[in-house]
Structure formats: structure tokens, C-alpha cells
Write a protein that holds these residues in place. Sequence first.
Motif, PDB file in Angstrom:
ATOM      1  N   CYS A   1      15.728  49.783  51.009  1.00 60.17           N
ATOM      2  CA  CYS A   1      15.758  51.099  50.956  1.00 60.17           C
ATOM      3  C   CYS A   1      16.553  50.529  52.297  1.00 60.17           C
ATOM      4  O   CYS A   1      15.694  50.937  53.201  1.00 60.17           O
ATOM      5  CB  CYS A   1      15.065  51.667  50.491  1.00 60.17           C
TER       6      CYS A   1
ATOM      7  N   HIS B   1      16.761  53.602  53.838  1.00 57.39           N
ATOM      8  CA  HIS B   1      16.049  54.523  54.482  1.00 57.39           C
ATOM      9  C   HIS B   1      14.220  53.916  55.511  1.00 57.39           C
ATOM     10  O   HIS B   1      14.193  53.341  56.882  1.00 57.39           O
ATOM     11  CB  HIS B   1      15.223  55.323  53.799  1.00 57.39           C
ATOM     12  N   ARG B   2      13.414  53.377  54.819  1.00 60.92           N
ATOM     13  CA  ARG B   2      12.241  52.294  55.373  1.00 60.92           C
ATOM     14  C   ARG B   2      12.137  51.026  54.932  1.00 60.92           C
ATOM     15  O   ARG B   2      10.929  50.274  54.781  1.00 60.92           O
ATOM     16  CB  ARG B   2      11.278  52.907  55.407  1.00 60.92           C
ATOM     17  N   GLY B   3      13.428  51.099  54.005  1.00 66.47           N
ATOM     18  CA  GLY B   3      12.805  49.052  53.499  1.00 66.47           C
ATOM     19  C   GLY B   3      12.112  48.941  51.976  1.00 66.47           C
ATOM     20  O   GLY B   3      11.810  47.589  51.768  1.00 66.47           O
ATOM     21  N   ALA B   4      11.728  49.578  51.379  1.00 73.09           N
ATOM     22  CA  ALA B   4      10.844  49.961  49.950  1.00 73.09           C
ATOM     23  C   ALA B   4      12.008  48.684  49.552  1.00 73.09           C
ATOM     24  O   ALA B   4      13.152  49.332  49.539  1.00 73.09           O
ATOM     25  CB  ALA B   4      10.448  51.305  49.664  1.00 73.09           C
TER      26      ALA B   4
ATOM     27  N   CYS C   1      14.712  55.387  44.829  1.00 74.79           N
ATOM     28  CA  CYS C   1      13.778  54.529  45.577  1.00 74.79           C
ATOM     29  C   CYS C   1      12.519  55.327  44.872  1.00 74.79           C
ATOM     30  O   CYS C   1      12.753  56.355  44.976  1.00 74.79           O
ATOM     31  CB  CYS C   1      14.116  54.346  47.545  1.00 74.79           C
TER      32      CYS C   1
ATOM     33  N   TYR D   1       9.945  54.928  46.595  1.00 73.12           N
ATOM     34  CA  TYR D   1       9.211  55.439  47.860  1.00 73.12           C
ATOM     35  C   TYR D   1       9.198  56.808  48.711  1.00 73.12           C
ATOM     36  O   TYR D   1       7.962  58.085  48.417  1.00 73.12           O
ATOM     37  CB  TYR D   1       8.942  54.551  49.618  1.00 73.12           C
ATOM     38  N   HIS D   2      10.974  57.244  48.353  1.00 67.64           N
ATOM     39  CA  HIS D   2      11.118  59.096  48.738  1.00 67.64           C
ATOM     40  C   HIS D   2      11.840  59.991  48.078  1.00 67.64           C
ATOM     41  O   HIS D   2      11.819  60.133  48.616  1.00 67.64           O
ATOM     42  CB  HIS D   2      11.064  58.943  50.625  1.00 67.64           C
ATOM     43  N   GLY D   3      12.259  58.776  47.484  1.00 67.15           N
ATOM     44  CA  GLY D   3      12.668  59.120  46.059  1.00 67.15           C
ATOM     45  C   GLY D   3      14.768  59.066  46.613  1.00 67.15           C
ATOM     46  O   GLY D   3      15.725  60.457  45.867  1.00 67.15           O
ATOM     47  N   TRP D   4      15.190  58.925  47.512  1.00 64.83           N
ATOM     48  CA  TRP D   4      16.096  58.350  48.081  1.00 64.83           C
ATOM     49  C   TRP D   4      16.828  58.074  46.529  1.00 64.83           C
ATOM     50  O   TRP D   4      16.597  56.521  46.163  1.00 64.83           O
ATOM     51  CB  TRP D   4      16.962  57.826  49.272  1.00 64.83           C
TER      52      TRP D   4
END
Length: 452
Positions: free
Chosen positions: A70, A72-75, A94, A96-99
Motif C-alpha cells: 500500500c 500509505h505505509r506498506g501493508a 487496504c 490497515y486504514h481503508g485506503w
Amino acid sequence: MLSAQDNELLTRVGPGTPMGELLRRYWTPALLVSEVPTPGGDPVRVRLLGEDLVAFRDREGRVGLIQGNCPHRGASLFFGRNEAGPDGACGLRCPYHGWQFATDGTCIDMPSEPPTSSFKDRVKAKAYPTHESGGIVWTYMGPAETITPFRDFGTETLAPDEVAATKLHTSCNWVQAMEGNLDTSHISWLHQWEGVDDIPDDGSDKPGYPSNAMSWKFWKHDRAPRLEIEDTWYGFKYVGVRTTPAGHKHVRMSAFCFPYNTVIASVPFGTQHGLFVPVDDHNTIRYSFSTRVNEGLQEVGGTNLFALSPFEFGPAEVGRNGIIPRRYTAENDYGIDREEQRTTTYSGVREFISQDFMVTESMGPIYDRTQERLGTSDKAIIRMRRLLIAAAKSVAEGGEPPAVEPDLDYRSIRSAEKILDEGEDWRELGTDADPMVQRYDAGNARTPVAGS
Ligand code: FES
Ligand SMILES: [Fe+2]
């Protein structure tokens, strides 16, 4: 042999390497259509040319191929939710935070930021375009400004029930795997077995098309083929010339098409492509598709070898999705049976394709080609390497990659196998001028592209 520098250039395919950049200029198989069968279905991990990606079919049926982690922060987006998004959009969200990302990489939702934020519009996932053809999802990983039309090897007009693409993993560098497929010499050795001598002569050792079983006898009869190569617009084609027991000139003609397609000799002619697509520098997926169904044995009579051989020709079970499992690997020494090797088969390995893997994988992931000693039977492999190295250097200097022009007839790339008549030129075999090709096309609705 190659210099250490050329061996590196030939084999390395990551982003920024000269060969990697050449390969990125071609539409490339990324996965099978059967791996993403359903809109809104599960995402799939794809590793291609050393890049980790994720493939998914969105709820509208489009196949996306985007960066695996992702933005954002790579999940890993492999764990993402393939779902509807805002304003009728859809894509992979994603966990992790829904992006959420559409198939073209656009960030369509960023629910972890305030509704007033426009940050979403400044984030994009790396995404590669896709095209489905012949049961394969193809992608283009090169610069957007150099994208070329999809090359139709004949898959664009296949009826759904004729699509039979497969994929098979091999644990070695792509060039090494491809060399194994292109090499005509080893069919006289690695794949042979004792019983070939006992196959009755069915009378096809004469000018024309031999039966498949008689071909095997010829390959065993003359075990030092002479190679003749002809450069072509797509790469080259070449023959291994063997003398038959009756003294005739037998040729096996195979083709190499940039950058990793091989069409291997087949009676009377062949259109089955084997594509050696790098997963990364140490792993390869061998994709295979045919644009004509069972053309070989149907056309030419004689003994059916498949009923006689002591080994299986392919893995016993091809998954329904076209993914071929590996039963014999380095871990089990390819199932080699030493007693069988002494008495029955040359290799001792029970599966044709695993005989190949035994030799190409046992060289190590990337063979040190400064150590090899090449003979006259290696001429085709030498030509393939030279063409690839020259093309990679040329593209690195701003040149165009070979064999990407849209008006070329990619369907006309064929292999062949035949006993030549007096004065017959092997270079005509498998071309549009070959009467056997014309006979086939005349009886077939899927004729070559208009104007060819
Ligand atoms: S890491 Fe993917 S949304 Fe945060
Ligand atoms: Fe082989």
C-alpha cells in the motif's frame, strides 16, 4: 561462453537493468485469467520481473495489476478488500486504514483522513495496464509513452473452448530455462529411452511428414544434429538436420521470438508458444498456449507414440485453472530412479518436463556462463543470447526494441518438422507459403490476419 559482464546483462531483469528495461517494452504474461475469475473476487499475489504486485478483478470485471504494498505505509494489498467504493467506483481497499485503489492505481477513497482533505488526489498506486487474451492476463510494464499495441500471436480470436493456457514454475533464471527449450540437440539424449528401437517402422521414413513415433527414432538414430539458422523479423528460426536410417534429410525447425517466446518443432507444423517469463532473476514461469488445437497428430497418421512411451509427457494432473503442479523437484532429486536409468530411460526421470527441469535447474539459479564450453550444437543458443544482449544495449541507448511493430503478422510464427524432398528448402516450412499451413487454414475458420 560469455564474459561475466555479459552474463549479468543477459540474466538480470530488475527495474533499471538493461535486460529488465528491454523486457518491459513487451506485453508480458502476468497471471492466468483463471486466477482472477470473478468480479469482486480474491486478490492474487504476482511477482514479475522482480516486482511484487497484486492482481484483482474489480466488481466491474476489470483486471488491475498494482503495487503489492500500500502506498500509505506498506501493508500488503493482497490482504485487501475487493469492494465497492464511493460514487459508484470500486477497487481494492487496504485492510490497515481503508485506503482504496482502482485498477488504474487511482486512490478513490481515503477514509482515515478528514473529509475536507485533498490528500487522496495526490496519492497514486503504481499500476500497470492489463489485457486478457488466450486465457492469460498480459501487462505492459514499460514507460507509458512507449506502449505498443498488443501482439496477437493468434490468441485474440480463440473460441472460449479452445483456450488452454498453462503456467509452470521453474527455479532458475529465465534465459537458462529458455535455453533448455530451444536446444534441439538434447532430444537425442536426455529424453530418450530404450524402447524407441523397438517401435515398428511404419513406412514414414521418406520425404514428407514422419509419424511422431518415427521422429523419435530419427532423433535417436542421429544424435549429433547439424544446425542451420535463419534470422527473421521476430528473432530467428533454425533447424537441427539429422540423417534418417533410410538416408533422408530430416529437419526439426524451431523459432525464437523476442523477447522470450519459443515455438518448438512439431509435425507437421506448430504454433504452441512457450514463454519464459521472469518472476525475478532466480525464478521463471513458463507460460504455454496454442492457437490451434491438436494440429499435429490429427494431420499425420502412423504410430501414436503417446501410448508407447515409458514416461508421462507432462505432469499427470494439470489443475483445472491451468496451473501445473511440480511433483518432481530438486528436493526429491526429480524422482530419479537409478534402475530405470540403467535399463529403461536415459534420464531415469518419469516425467518428460521434469527431465528438462533436472538439467536446467541443477546448473544453479544463474549459471556462471564463463565456465561453459560451447560446441556446434549450441549455435542457436548462442544466437539467442547475442540477439537479446544486442537488443538490450540498443534500447539502453534509445533504440527501439525488435518485433513490436503493430503491422507485423505475429500469427505467422510457426515451427515445423519434416523429411525434406530433393531441393526442398526448410526455410519455407511453417510459413504462409507452406502447403500444409494453407491446407490447414483453408479448413479452418480462424485464418491468419487479413491481408497476410
Ligand atoms: S497502510 Fe494501507 S491504508 Fe494504511
Ligand atoms: Fe527437453
